[in-house]
Design an enzyme around this catalytic site. Structure first.
Site, PDB file in Angstrom:
ATOM      1  N   HIS A 111       0.981  -0.861   0.095  1.00  0.00           N
ATOM      2  CA  HIS A 111       0.083  -0.209  -0.135  1.00  0.00           C
ATOM      3  C   HIS A 111       0.746   1.658  -0.184  1.00  0.00           C
ATOM      4  CE1 HIS A 111      -4.093   0.523  -0.005  1.00  0.00           C
ATOM      5  NE2 HIS A 111      -4.609   0.076   1.185  1.00  0.00           N
ATOM      6  N   ASN A 122      -9.305   2.634  -1.908  1.00  0.00           N
ATOM      7  CA  ASN A 122     -10.246   3.670  -0.945  1.00  0.00           C
ATOM      8  C   ASN A 122      -9.298   5.501  -0.600  1.00  0.00           C
ATOM      9  OD1 ASN A 122     -12.416   1.931  -0.095  1.00  0.00           O
ATOM     10  ND2 ASN A 122     -11.484   0.900   1.250  1.00  0.00           N
TER      11      ASN A 122
END
Length: 187
Positions: free
Chosen positions: A19, A112
């Site tokens: 991430h 997200n």
């Protein structure tokens, strides 16, 4: 002025995770430009550079991935940059590790951080450099996968991804984004 927002999560626990590959790419560019993303501003860490006469900002949101849009909005409200000059650099499971994909706009695709930026900007019309992290094995937990570190055998491909992303960011300072897409997509 270009403003590059690399997505990631703050803290040692997330430092070397999939991430955080967007932050890795920003760190590579900061190293090339001789700047540090250590100044705390607008809910993020910000570096300002002047490269070939062009002003550029490198921004790492410190709001955690799912709230990245808060930092982007705060930067936009304070500095008043042109949203057309925003380039978001982030991890993408639909791109193979070792590759990047440039896109001009689009849906969040389940990411997200991008979802948060779209919500805070009110548009999906911003440029993106998607960094390949590949998909996990079928049936794997997606959250665990994106928060996992790169395996030893993935390090070479990781370096290729980060280098290509940094090259693309530098290219975007001199050339239109469409030209960067033509150069880096498919390479």
């Amino acid at each position: 002025m270009k403003w590059f927002v690399g997505l990631g999560n703050p803290g040692r626990d997330y430092e070397d995770t999939r991430h955080n590959i967007g932050w890795m790419a920003l760190d590579e560019v900061a190293k090339r430009w001789g700047v540090s993303t250590a100044q705390s501003k607008c809910k993020g860490l910000v570096a300002e550079a002047r490269v070939e006469g062009e002003k550029a900002y490198l921004i790492k949101p410190m709001t955690y991935m799912n709230l990245s849009g808060e930092c982007v909005r705060a930067f936009l409200d304070f500095y008043k940059p042109d949203p057309a000059d925003l380039i978001v650099v982030y991890d993408d499971m639909d791109t193979e590790l070792g590759s990047i994909r440039l896109r001009m706009k689009g849906s969040p695709g389940g990411h997200n951080g991008i979802k948060s930026i779209i919500a805070h900007l009110g548009t999906d019309q911003f440029h993106r450099i998607r960094l390949g992290i590949s998909r996990p094995a079928p049936g794997s937990n997606i959250s665990n996968y994106v928060l996992s570190t790169f395996r030893k055998e993935e390090r070479e491909a990781l370096e290729r991804t980060v280098t290509k992303a940094a090259d693309a960011m530098e290219y975007c300072l001199k050339e239109p984004f469409e030209k960067a897409m033509a150069k880096f997509n498919g390479s």
